[in-house]
Design a protein around this motif. Structure first.
Motif, short mmCIF file in Angstrom:
data_model
loop_
_atom_site.label_atom_id
_atom_site.label_comp_id
_atom_site.label_asym_id
_atom_site.label_seq_id
_atom_site.Cartn_x
_atom_site.Cartn_y
_atom_site.Cartn_z
N TYR A 173 0.83 -1.21 0.00
CA TYR A 173 0.00 0.00 0.00
C TYR A 173 0.86 1.26 0.00
O TYR A 173 0.53 2.26 -0.62
CB TYR A 173 -0.93 0.02 1.22
N ASP A 218 -4.49 -6.20 -3.93
CA ASP A 218 -5.69 -5.39 -3.72
C ASP A 218 -5.76 -4.42 -4.90
O ASP A 218 -4.99 -3.47 -4.97
CB ASP A 218 -5.62 -4.63 -2.39
N SER A 237 -8.50 -2.71 -5.72
CA SER A 237 -9.58 -1.73 -5.55
C SER A 237 -9.00 -0.33 -5.40
O SER A 237 -7.89 -0.16 -4.87
CB SER A 237 -10.41 -2.07 -4.31
N LYS A 273 -8.60 0.60 -1.68
CA LYS A 273 -7.77 -0.31 -0.86
C LYS A 273 -8.62 -1.03 0.18
O LYS A 273 -8.29 -1.08 1.37
CB LYS A 273 -6.63 0.47 -0.18
N THR A 274 -9.75 -1.55 -0.26
CA THR A 274 -10.69 -2.18 0.66
C THR A 274 -10.95 -3.64 0.26
O THR A 274 -11.89 -4.24 0.77
CB THR A 274 -12.04 -1.44 0.64
N ASP A 275 -10.14 -4.19 -0.64
CA ASP A 275 -10.40 -5.55 -1.12
C ASP A 275 -9.11 -6.40 -1.08
O ASP A 275 -8.65 -6.88 -2.12
CB ASP A 275 -10.97 -5.47 -2.55
N PRO A 276 -8.53 -6.54 0.12
CA PRO A 276 -7.27 -7.29 0.22
C PRO A 276 -7.44 -8.78 0.01
O PRO A 276 -8.41 -9.37 0.49
CB PRO A 276 -6.81 -7.00 1.66
N HIS A 277 -6.53 -9.37 -0.74
CA HIS A 277 -6.51 -10.82 -0.95
C HIS A 277 -5.16 -11.36 -0.51
O HIS A 277 -4.12 -10.76 -0.81
CB HIS A 277 -6.69 -11.16 -2.44
#
Ligand code: ZN
Length: 171
Positions: free
Chosen positions: A40, A62, A64, A67-71
């Motif tokens: 990030y 991520d 998105s 920064k709200t869709d971490p994998h």
């Protein structure tokens, strides 16, 4: 959390083939948190453990905008891939360079999640491209490997020159 140092092309350590993760424990989860912070901060949309000189089969992503869709994908394996996506890719290990690369547009991938649980997901478009890019890192492969030898060596020379200049300016 700690920001980690990202290896840069042509560092030979980026060519290491990563070994499977044997145990998903708190130490690994601490590494995952550090990798997210590093990604990030860079900023980037994906990071493989290889890039921070940890040669385990682990990647974070991520794509998105918020920064709200971490994998987190541990020991990822592609089960299916189809379609074609041509994307202008960059890489935190090849700073400042962007080139078109062709990959599958849709993938189904199996992996362990951050609790060590076996799981599967489907990904499309940018996320699918990002996961394939990061999985290449785990094999010691970089996106510049898809370019011509001439282009790759031009990028390598410029990055080496930039680094020499940085070294002189801090000396
Ligand atoms: Zn990369």
């Amino acid at each position: 959390m700690t920001k980690l140092r990202i290896l840069e092309f042509p560092d030979p350590r980026l060519r290491t083939k990563a070994a499977p993760v044997e145990v998903v424990d708190d130490a690994l989860r601490a590494l995952i948190d550090d990798m997210f912070e590093t990604m990030y901060a860079a900023p980037g949309i994906g990071l493989a453990a290889t890039q921070v000189d940890v040669h385990k089969r682990l990647l974070v992503a991520d794509v998105s905008a918020e920064k709200t869709d971490p994998h987190v994908l541990i020991n990822p394996r592609i089960l299916e891939k189809d379609g074609v996506a041509v994307t202008e890719e960059g890489c935190l290990s090849v700073p400042g360079y962007y080139e078109e690369v062709e990959r599958a547009n849709h993938i189904r991938v199996a992996f362990l999640d951050r609790d060590g649980k076996e799981t599967e997901m489907e990904a499309e478009g940018l996320l699918a491209v990002c996961i394939q890019h990061e999985m290449d890192h785990l094999e010691g492969k970089l996106f510049v490997d898809y370019l011509s030898e001439a282009k790759r060596s031009r990028i390598r020379k410029r990055l080496e020159r930039d680094r020499r200049q940085q070294a002189v300016s801090v000396a």
